[in-house]
Design a protein around this motif. Structure first.
Motif, PDB file in Angstrom:
ATOM      1  N   ALA A 279      35.793 -10.527  -7.751  1.00 50.09           N
ATOM      2  CA  ALA A 279      35.633 -10.608  -9.206  1.00 50.09           C
ATOM      3  C   ALA A 279      36.901 -10.220  -9.956  1.00 50.09           C
ATOM      4  O   ALA A 279      37.695  -9.394  -9.498  1.00 50.09           O
ATOM      5  CB  ALA A 279      34.484  -9.703  -9.655  1.00 50.09           C
ATOM      6  N   THR A 280      37.033 -10.800 -11.136  1.00 51.71           N
ATOM      7  CA  THR A 280      37.988 -10.319 -12.121  1.00 51.71           C
ATOM      8  C   THR A 280      37.263  -9.306 -13.002  1.00 51.71           C
ATOM      9  O   THR A 280      36.134  -9.546 -13.433  1.00 51.71           O
ATOM     10  CB  THR A 280      38.503 -11.471 -12.994  1.00 51.71           C
ATOM     11  N   TYR A 281      37.904  -8.172 -13.251  1.00 51.11           N
ATOM     12  CA  TYR A 281      37.334  -7.133 -14.107  1.00 51.11           C
ATOM     13  C   TYR A 281      37.937  -7.271 -15.509  1.00 51.11           C
ATOM     14  O   TYR A 281      39.150  -7.447 -15.647  1.00 51.11           O
ATOM     15  CB  TYR A 281      37.654  -5.743 -13.559  1.00 51.11           C
ATOM     16  N   TRP A 282      37.069  -7.136 -16.527  1.00 54.33           N
ATOM     17  CA  TRP A 282      37.514  -7.348 -17.901  1.00 54.33           C
ATOM     18  C   TRP A 282      37.304  -6.102 -18.757  1.00 54.33           C
ATOM     19  O   TRP A 282      36.208  -5.551 -18.830  1.00 54.33           O
ATOM     20  CB  TRP A 282      36.741  -8.513 -18.515  1.00 54.33           C
ATOM     21  N   SER A 283      38.384  -5.674 -19.417  1.00 55.60           N
ATOM     22  CA  SER A 283      38.329  -4.634 -20.436  1.00 55.60           C
ATOM     23  C   SER A 283      39.244  -5.107 -21.564  1.00 55.60           C
ATOM     24  O   SER A 283      39.541  -6.297 -21.667  1.00 55.60           O
ATOM     25  CB  SER A 283      38.779  -3.287 -19.850  1.00 55.60           C
ATOM     26  N   ASN A 284      39.688  -4.190 -22.419  1.00 54.51           N
ATOM     27  CA  ASN A 284      40.724  -4.529 -23.398  1.00 54.51           C
ATOM     28  C   ASN A 284      41.736  -3.394 -23.412  1.00 54.51           C
ATOM     29  O   ASN A 284      41.406  -2.245 -23.093  1.00 54.51           O
ATOM     30  CB  ASN A 284      40.137  -4.811 -24.782  1.00 54.51           C
ATOM     31  N   SER A 285      42.982  -3.698 -23.727  1.00 56.08           N
ATOM     32  CA  SER A 285      44.054  -2.721 -23.573  1.00 56.08           C
ATOM     33  C   SER A 285      43.871  -1.506 -24.472  1.00 56.08           C
ATOM     34  O   SER A 285      44.224  -0.380 -24.099  1.00 56.08           O
ATOM     35  CB  SER A 285      45.416  -3.372 -23.838  1.00 56.08           C
ATOM     36  N   GLN A 286      43.280  -1.706 -25.643  1.00 56.92           N
ATOM     37  CA  GLN A 286      43.083  -0.583 -26.560  1.00 56.92           C
ATOM     38  C   GLN A 286      42.101   0.427 -25.977  1.00 56.92           C
ATOM     39  O   GLN A 286      42.353   1.634 -25.972  1.00 56.92           O
ATOM     40  CB  GLN A 286      42.578  -1.102 -27.918  1.00 56.92           C
ATOM     41  N   HIS A 287      40.972  -0.068 -25.470  1.00 53.71           N
ATOM     42  CA  HIS A 287      40.006   0.857 -24.890  1.00 53.71           C
ATOM     43  C   HIS A 287      40.524   1.430 -23.574  1.00 53.71           C
ATOM     44  O   HIS A 287      40.301   2.609 -23.269  1.00 53.71           O
ATOM     45  CB  HIS A 287      38.654   0.171 -24.668  1.00 53.71           C
ATOM     46  N   TRP A 288      41.193   0.614 -22.781  1.00 51.83           N
ATOM     47  CA  TRP A 288      41.722   1.099 -21.511  1.00 51.83           C
ATOM     48  C   TRP A 288      42.681   2.278 -21.735  1.00 51.83           C
ATOM     49  O   TRP A 288      42.576   3.317 -21.067  1.00 51.83           O
ATOM     50  CB  TRP A 288      42.439  -0.031 -20.780  1.00 51.83           C
ATOM     51  N   ASP A 289      43.582   2.145 -22.683  1.00 47.77           N
ATOM     52  CA  ASP A 289      44.512   3.232 -22.984  1.00 47.77           C
ATOM     53  C   ASP A 289      43.772   4.476 -23.476  1.00 47.77           C
ATOM     54  O   ASP A 289      44.141   5.607 -23.141  1.00 47.77           O
ATOM     55  CB  ASP A 289      45.525   2.784 -24.037  1.00 47.77           C
ATOM     56  N   TRP A 290      42.735   4.258 -24.249  1.00 54.64           N
ATOM     57  CA  TRP A 290      41.908   5.354 -24.755  1.00 54.64           C
ATOM     58  C   TRP A 290      41.253   6.102 -23.588  1.00 54.64           C
ATOM     59  O   TRP A 290      41.176   7.335 -23.588  1.00 54.64           O
ATOM     60  CB  TRP A 290      40.850   4.785 -25.685  1.00 54.64           C
ATOM     61  N   ALA A 291      40.808   5.362 -22.577  1.00 53.34           N
ATOM     62  CA  ALA A 291      40.081   5.953 -21.456  1.00 53.34           C
ATOM     63  C   ALA A 291      40.991   6.657 -20.459  1.00 53.34           C
ATOM     64  O   ALA A 291      40.618   7.698 -19.897  1.00 53.34           O
ATOM     65  CB  ALA A 291      39.273   4.871 -20.738  1.00 53.34           C
ATOM     66  N   VAL A 292      42.163   6.109 -20.210  1.00 59.37           N
ATOM     67  CA  VAL A 292      43.050   6.730 -19.213  1.00 59.37           C
ATOM     68  C   VAL A 292      43.863   7.875 -19.809  1.00 59.37           C
ATOM     69  O   VAL A 292      44.474   8.648 -19.067  1.00 59.37           O
ATOM     70  CB  VAL A 292      43.977   5.680 -18.547  1.00 59.37           C
ATOM     71  N   ASN A 293      43.848   8.003 -21.126  1.00 58.64           N
ATOM     72  CA  ASN A 293      44.471   9.144 -21.806  1.00 58.64           C
ATOM     73  C   ASN A 293      43.428   9.777 -22.727  1.00 58.64           C
ATOM     74  O   ASN A 293      43.576   9.784 -23.955  1.00 58.64           O
ATOM     75  CB  ASN A 293      45.691   8.693 -22.620  1.00 58.64           C
ATOM     76  N   PRO A 294      42.362  10.328 -22.156  1.00 56.07           N
ATOM     77  CA  PRO A 294      41.193  10.718 -22.954  1.00 56.07           C
ATOM     78  C   PRO A 294      41.418  11.977 -23.784  1.00 56.07           C
ATOM     79  O   PRO A 294      42.212  12.851 -23.436  1.00 56.07           O
ATOM     80  CB  PRO A 294      40.124  10.972 -21.889  1.00 56.07           C
TER      81      PRO A 294
END
Length: 279
Positions: free
Chosen positions: A126-141
């Protein structure tokens, strides 16, 4: 196109946290708590068959965390992600796309598995889908939300090379019949798939509307990072859903899969509840 409910079991969360400033005397009418003040919640995902794509929306909590972690959430129920997929005639290796509404552990935990001590995507094709804004928010919580973003659930997806980002533009097309809506009150840039299905619009609510019990506007979770933003978003989405007769798909309601909304003298309230398969 076909839509399928994928049940992954139930868990428990504190009722007060789930209903914010609303008194227990009110919320327990729809979501009764146990003697520890915990309410039962579903972890209900969705499977979208469209053309040659098989899209799984969210993945539940998974099973790779340790016993101490799971002891806080009282997992129960007979369903699992794999058993629910099998009941529809599918295997996790058939999944072409994993769409993650957001990266809190009860939505993304099943996206990664532990094999012989190593972490890897649970959906290898599978390809996994997120968005860069939320991804950055999550990895730098932030400190308040940090406990909901577990690195074991997130980083292996990116390290695998299977991760892609969707533009954080409301209404952006994901497929011919699926567009993505956004909400920013619960967490930054949460994605809500809106699906054209059998002449209707089905809106996957994720944590904007956890359950039918959360329909009154002030019933905003204490987990929401920006509650006033959530309140504004709920007003907009609720009015749109009532006026355009959207089908709202509920990820956490322990009893109800779908509902519609209507205007009443008390404000917008539930109109009908039903199963996705009955559409």
């Amino acid at each position: 196109m076909k839509l399928h409910t994928i049940d992954t079991g139930f868990f428990k969360l504190d009722g007060g946290a789930m209903f914010g400033v609303v008194p227990k005397a009110l919320w327990q009418k729809t979501n009764p708590a146990d003697d520890k003040n915990l309410c039962t919640w579903a972890m209900r995902c969705m499977l979208i068959e469209e053309g040659d794509r098989l899209i799984l929306v969210d993945t539940g909590i998974g099973n790779k965390q340790d016993e101490k972690f799971f002891s806080h959430y009282y997992l129960h129920g007979d369903a699992s992600l794999d058993s629910s997929l099998a009941a529809k005639g599918f295997h996790r290796d058939d999944i072409t796309d994993v769409f993650l509404t957001h990266l809190h552990f009860d939505h993304v935990g099943g996206a990664v598995e532990r094999i012989n001590g190593n972490l890897a995507p649970a959906f290898k094709n599978a390809t996994y889908w997120s968005n860069s804004q939320h991804w950055d928010w999550a990895v730098n919580p932030n400190e308040r939300e940090k406990a909901s973003f577990l690195k074991d659930n997130i980083l292996p997806i990116q390290e695998s090379g299977q991760l892609k980002f969707i533009d954080a533009v409301d209404g952006v097309a994901f497929t011919d019949d699926v567009k993505i809506r956004f909400a920013y009150g619960h967490t930054d840039a949460m994605m809500l798939p809106q699906i054209s299905y059998k002449g209707k619009q089905v809106l996957y609510m994720a944590d904007l509307l956890p359950s039918v019990g959360h329909i009154p506007l002030p019933y905003v979770m204490a987990y929401d990072m920006f509650p006033m933003k959530t309140l504004d978003e709920r007003k907009l989405y609720w009015n749109e859903a009532a006026e355009k007769e959207y089908i709202l798909y509920l990820e956490h309601d322990p009893m109800n899969e779908c509902c519609t909304l209507q205007h009443t003298e008390k404000g917008i309230r539930v109109k009908d509840v039903f199963m996705l398969k009955d559409l």
